[in-house]
Design a protein around this motif. Structure first.
Motif: not given
Length: 389
Positions: A249-258, A293-309
């Motif tokens: 799920v957090g791999l979305v953040a990898m696309l943002v970092v470069p 909920s599992i879907w709420g967790m997925i959405a939240g973790f995507i946003l968290l990973d992108v923001a922190v990285q």
């Protein structure tokens, strides 16, 4: 040669940093193996972060003093030994000590980041840092996925045996392909370490980025340390394999970092850091509401990973431009501060989970992200005074 070496360093960075995160989706398995409480098993993740911080403090400054290729080789060999010791753990105390050793020796990523910045032209340093940190993020996230899968199918010990073997293979590859490095610091180790304090005193921008990085990463580790416990407590009783899939799920953040690295080369990294801190706070507000909920967790973790990285890359870009001859030491100060924050965040998250479950964890994330915003809303750091060579 420069670009190919940067990509080689990026791959090595992603592979080695994974060592520090294999244990996070396996914490429930640790507790079951050693008949311990979840809070006791959670100490394995905490001490890994603490070991990483200490290892950075003692080893990473050497990148300014000796050939980084030799330093990387020695660390990989030691890391393989620590991973093997973890796989052999007969008791929880042994496991916790071995996890500390894994963090202590797996600091190669913090040697590779200044190495990549050194190889890149000044106008492309943000891009180079973004490439390496993108690979680092990939390693962090996929490590959880791999560990969750291996743990579910072959047991948690297999994961650490595999990791030890990978370190030995990587040692052989890098010893052949990495170029020799010319040290920039001519002096003794004691003088090198003393210079860290002088850099902290004389570089206000470094103090600011280090504090922000510590708070952001503390907010990040608070939720990752307790993720496996939260998923296990859901009605569906999700196990280590599902916890590991959150890495994908957090791999979305990898696309943002470069892209953030390129933006930092052209724009204002300070503004990007502030936006990222606000995004972390908003994400924790959302997780407090929809994290059941599992879907709420997925959405939240995507946003968290992108923001922190995004905040991390921008902080690093500010740091590497402060003093060319002290890149490893600047990186040491920043990353040690960041992982001390990570250890504190893991400790607070683990404690909050044991007392108040998921609402307590979200409260920790909100507090730390709010403090990061407060630091940035203070008057900006002035230019640094002339400093040591």
């Amino acid at each position: 040669m420069g670009r190919s070496t940067i990509w080689l360093l990026a791959v090595a960075c992603g592979i080695v940093v994974a060592n520090n995160y294999y244990n996070q989706p396996l914490l429930v398995d640790f507790a079951e193996t050693f008949q311990a409480t979840q809070r006791e098993a959670g100490n394995a993740a905490i001490v890994t972060q603490a070991g990483y911080a200490l290892g950075m403090l003692l080893f990473v400054p050497l990148g300014d003093m000796i050939d980084r290729r030799l330093l990387i080789g020695a660390l990989l060999l030691a890391s393989a030994g620590a991973l093997a010791a973890t796989a052999l753990a007969p008791s929880l105390p042994w496991l916790i000590v071995a996890c500390f050793a894994v963090g202590f020796t797996s600091v190669v990523p913090q040697v590779t980041v200044p190495f990549a910045a050194h190889l890149a032209p000044p106008q492309e340093r943000g891009r180079a840092v973004g490439i390496v940190l993108g690979a680092l993020l990939c390693g962090i996230l996929l490590s959880r996925t791999v560990a969750g899968f291996v743990g579910a199918h072959w047991g948690w010990r297999a994961m650490f045996w595999i990791a030890a073997g990978v370190m030995l293979v990587l040692l052989l590859v890098l010893s052949v392909l990495l170029p020799k490095d010319q040290p920039s610091f001519d002096g003794r180790y004691g003088t090198l370490m003393a210079s860290l304090g002088r850099l902290v005193r004389e570089q206000p921008v470094l103090r600011e980025t280090s504090l922000i990085g510590a708070l952001q990463f503390g907010a990040f580790t608070a939720v990752w340390t307790t993720l496996a416990f939260h998923l296990d407590a859901m009605p569906e009783r999700y196990g280590s394999e599902v916890a590991g899939l959150f890495g994908v799920v957090g791999l979305v953040a990898m696309l943002v970092v470069p892209a953030v690295g390129r933006l930092a080369d052209k724009g204002s990294p300070q503004r990007t850091v502030l936006v990222s801190s606000i995004a972390v706070l908003v994400t924790y507000l959302a997780l407090a509401v929809i994290g059941g909920s599992i879907w709420g967790m997925i959405a939240g973790f995507i946003l968290l990973d992108v923001a922190v990285q995004a905040g991390h890359v921008s902080n690093m870009t500010r740091n590497v431009g402060l003093k060319a001859g002290a890149m490893s030491r600047l990186n040491t100060i920043y990353m040690v501060s960041r992982f001390i924050g990570g250890a504190v965040g893991s400790t607070l998250g683990n404690l909050a989970w044991s007392l108040w479950q998921w609402p307590g964890v979200c409260a920790v994330g909100l507090l730390l992200s709010a403090l990061a915003i407060a630091v940035q809303l203070r008057p900006r750091a002035s230019q640094a005074r002339p400093t040591l060579p």
